[in-house]
Design an enzyme around this catalytic site. Structure first.
Site, PDB file in Angstrom:
ATOM      1  N   HIS A 113      -0.695 -13.887   1.815  1.00  0.00           N
ATOM      2  CA  HIS A 113      -1.978 -13.475   1.237  1.00  0.00           C
ATOM      3  C   HIS A 113      -2.298 -14.171  -0.087  1.00  0.00           C
ATOM      4  O   HIS A 113      -2.870 -13.573  -0.997  1.00  0.00           O
ATOM      5  CB  HIS A 113      -2.033 -11.953   1.058  1.00  0.00           C
ATOM      6  CG  HIS A 113      -3.436 -11.427   1.115  1.00  0.00           C
ATOM      7  ND1 HIS A 113      -3.762 -10.105   0.881  1.00  0.00           N
ATOM      8  CD2 HIS A 113      -4.625 -12.054   1.367  1.00  0.00           C
ATOM      9  CE1 HIS A 113      -5.058  -9.932   0.998  1.00  0.00           C
ATOM     10  NE2 HIS A 113      -5.608 -11.104   1.278  1.00  0.00           N
ATOM     11  N   ASP A 128       0.808  -1.233   0.000  1.00  0.00           N
ATOM     12  CA  ASP A 128       0.000   0.000   0.000  1.00  0.00           C
ATOM     13  C   ASP A 128       0.837   1.277   0.000  1.00  0.00           C
ATOM     14  O   ASP A 128       0.342   2.342   0.398  1.00  0.00           O
ATOM     15  CB  ASP A 128      -0.957   0.036   1.192  1.00  0.00           C
ATOM     16  CG  ASP A 128      -2.137  -0.914   1.034  1.00  0.00           C
ATOM     17  OD1 ASP A 128      -2.139  -1.703   0.078  1.00  0.00           O
ATOM     18  OD2 ASP A 128      -3.058  -0.868   1.880  1.00  0.00           O
ATOM     19  N   ASN A 149       0.522  -2.224  -4.866  1.00  0.00           N
ATOM     20  CA  ASN A 149      -0.611  -1.519  -5.469  1.00  0.00           C
ATOM     21  C   ASN A 149      -0.512  -0.054  -5.079  1.00  0.00           C
ATOM     22  O   ASN A 149       0.395   0.348  -4.347  1.00  0.00           O
ATOM     23  CB  ASN A 149      -1.958  -2.111  -5.021  1.00  0.00           C
ATOM     24  CG  ASN A 149      -2.073  -2.367  -3.537  1.00  0.00           C
ATOM     25  OD1 ASN A 149      -2.170  -3.514  -3.105  1.00  0.00           O
ATOM     26  ND2 ASN A 149      -2.037  -1.313  -2.727  1.00  0.00           N
ATOM     27  N   CYS A 179      -3.973  -6.390  -3.203  1.00  0.00           N
ATOM     28  CA  CYS A 179      -2.914  -7.273  -2.691  1.00  0.00           C
ATOM     29  C   CYS A 179      -2.759  -8.614  -3.397  1.00  0.00           C
ATOM     30  O   CYS A 179      -1.730  -8.900  -4.011  1.00  0.00           O
ATOM     31  CB  CYS A 179      -3.160  -7.524  -1.206  1.00  0.00           C
ATOM     32  SG  CYS A 179      -3.213  -6.034  -0.201  1.00  0.00           S
TER      33      CYS A 179
END
Length: 573
Positions: free
Chosen positions: A152, A59, A301, A96
């Site tokens: 993730h 992020d 991202n 993600c």
């Protein structure tokens, strides 16, 4: 062209603050760094496969690095980028799981079934088990492989875990976001669990340690215990700077003059992460790896603007297909680069790291079919032209269809209500609802709300389903050319049709109650057996009596050990 209505601030006011004056080509921000005249010796040649360190941050906004003109201090990243190659035409995915899956497989989301949203903690879903991963290919090439940080990519059964997907060791979290100190993660009210794992075991003893420090220390420990004569791959997926906004107080103090509280905490986290990278780089030099190493830095991202991040001057934010969601920070630092200290405008996508790194490792790609990535090392190291000419940002058939889209608007070949985005050459096309579409300046003012900028979307965006931009001439996506160039729109729609024919069905199963951490000793972890299907959706409701009593005992025991561990750590300090 839409009339941009602003509430609370006028364009003149913003210009006075310098918010609209940032020059995309400003030399001091992205131009080449002059070569040191004393640096006459050529870079070392590849006598053996290089050590590979891939650093992925979470992020971090496009604007949130020193060399993009940020007010956040990132001296280590600035220096590494300046001495290497900055990638200023580099693309990632807007959230993600998609970015991580494409890094690990070298394939677009449509080719792994992960084209919708993220993998959620209670979903019986993970990176498809038939995919040969990047670390598995590096293992085949003789590499020792290690992962530190955020996974993730699913964990509902053990076959999905990092140690089953190509990594020799793993220390990190399996879910999307955890507390930086306690490693707790709640997936809804009352659905909370601990998420820090060492290999395939729960790492209860590490609770209380700030994750950015913990992960950097683990990388140093790996390097200290390994021989630099043997190739090593370390994937460092920092949790930083994803929410929750948490940082050691000494870093927050540096930004005490920032009026916006979220921005202040976020800035502290970025600087803390920068120092962690400094420690990793120092360890590479101390233990003899550096001269034969390749360091790749990438964001996953765009930044979340409501949580302190900034993608200025790009449009949009995390979760959108505007440039602010998909254009990433990226650079490569290595003594092995032939043309260092420069900025590259070669088109690069996150899928390209798979074939690029396997090729650098002298691995075998002949038996890997269907890759969407390209080997871009010649473009990075030697300044050659990138083999990539287009990027499929995504096609998501499950995302909410745009109200004003139709097959008719797509020339009868594409339903423009479907969320999709593609770049071909200098052109970028978006259909459906691309997501929040504002331009949000850095949140340097007290309680600066992004809502002041959303009238453009309300008066224009919601009544459209097709956008076209010349992204080379208009990187800020301010001039929609879809009506002026229907020929280009049609051409790019045909490319979407082509890609859609190759897409596999979306893998997005319903959540399963058996995933609840209470059934796993209070921690997130695998819950399905090896006999369950890859998209197993069976399950049962929690047992009301026996399991409830067990849950209470587990919770009390867990609380006791965590308090004891915290007390012991305090005594050490």
């Amino acid at each position: 062209m839409a009339v941009y209505a602003l509430t609370g601030f006028s364009l003149v006011s913003l210009l006075s603050f310098g918010y609209l004056s940032w020059d995309w080509m400003k030399p001091s921000l992205v131009a080449d760094v002059a070569m040191d005249p004393m640096e006459k010796s050529p870079p070392p040649t590849f006598t053996r496969p290089p050590h590979i360190i891939f650093i992925l941050t979470d992020d971090q906004g496009y604007h949130d690095i020193g060399y993009h003109g940020s007010d956040i201090q990132t001296p280590t990243l600035d220096r590494l980028a300046a001495e290497g190659v900055k990638l200023e035409n580099y693309y990632i995915q807007p959230i993600c799981t998609p970015s991580r899956s494409q890094l690990i497989t070298g394939r677009y989301q449509i080719h792994t079934g992960l084209q919708h949203s993220i993998i959620r903690p209670r979903q019986p879903n993970c990176l498809p088990l038939d995919q040969v991963t990047l670390p598995q290919k590096l293992q085949e090439a003789g590499y020792s492989t290690h992962m530190v940080g955020k996974w993730h990519l699913g964990f509902y059964k053990k076959e999905c875990l990092p140690t089953r997907r190509g990594f020799d060791t793993f220390l990190g979290s399996l879910t999307g976001n955890v507390d930086y100190y306690t490693y707790d993660n709640c997936d809804g009210p009352g659905v909370c669990g601990y998420d820090l794992h060492e290999g395939e075991d729960v790492a209860w003893d590490q609770s209380g340690k700030y994750s950015t420090f913990l992960y950097a220390q683990r990388v140093s420990k790996i390097l200290a215990s390994h021989s630099p004569k043997e190739p090593i791959f370390i994937y460092v997926a920092f949790q930083a700077v994803h929410t929750p906004l948490q940082s050691p107080k000494e870093y927050i103090y540096r930004y005490r003059s920032m009026g916006n509280v979220a921005r202040r905490k976020y800035a502290a986290m970025v600087t803390c992460m920068d120092e962690a990278v400094k420690n990793i780089t120092w360890a590479l030099k101390k233990y003899g790896y550096y001269d034969n190493s390749v360091i790749v830095f990438s964001t996953d991202n765009g930044g979340q603007t409501f949580s302190g991040g900034s993608n200025w001057p790009l449009r949009g934010r995390k979760g959108t297909y505007w440039e602010g969601g998909v254009r990433g920070i990226g650079f490569v630092h290595s003594p092995l680069i032939k043309r260092r200290r420069r900025t590259s405008w070669a088109l690069v996508h996150i899928t390209d790291w798979y074939p690029t790194l396997v090729s650098l490792a002298r691995g075998n790609l002949s038996n890997v079919h269907g890759l969407d990535g390209y080997d871009v090392w010649p473009a990075i190291s030697e300044g050659k032209e990138s083999p990539r000419t287009e990027i499929l940002h995504n096609i998501d058939p499950l995302y909410n269809h745009a109200k004003y889209g139709s097959l008719e608007d797509g020339f009868g070949i594409w339903n423009t209500a479907v969320q999709a985005s593609i770049r071909v050459g200098e052109w970028k096309l978006l259909t459906g609802d691309p997501g929040y579409s504002d331009w949000i300046p850095p949140q340097t003012l007290t309680n600066f709300p992004g809502s002041w900028w959303n009238l453009e979307r309300l008066t224009d965006g919601l009544r459209k389903s097709v956008w076209l931009f010349n992204i080379t001439a208009d990187p800020y996506e301010r001039y929609d050319l879809s009506e002026q160039r229907p020929d280009v729109v049609r051409t790019l729609l045909m490319r979407l049709v082509h890609y859609n024919r190759t897409a596999i069905p979306v893998r997005y199963p319903a959540e399963n109650p058996r995933a609840h951490p209470d059934f796993n000793g209070g921690a997130w972890g695998p819950w399905a057996s090896e006999d369950d299907g890859e998209e197993w959706e069976g399950g049962r409701e929690p047992l009301k009596s026996r399991n409830k009593k067990k849950k209470c005992k587990i919770c009390k025991l867990r609380s006791f050990f965590r308090k004891l561990n915290t007390r012991l750590m305090s005594n050490r300090i």
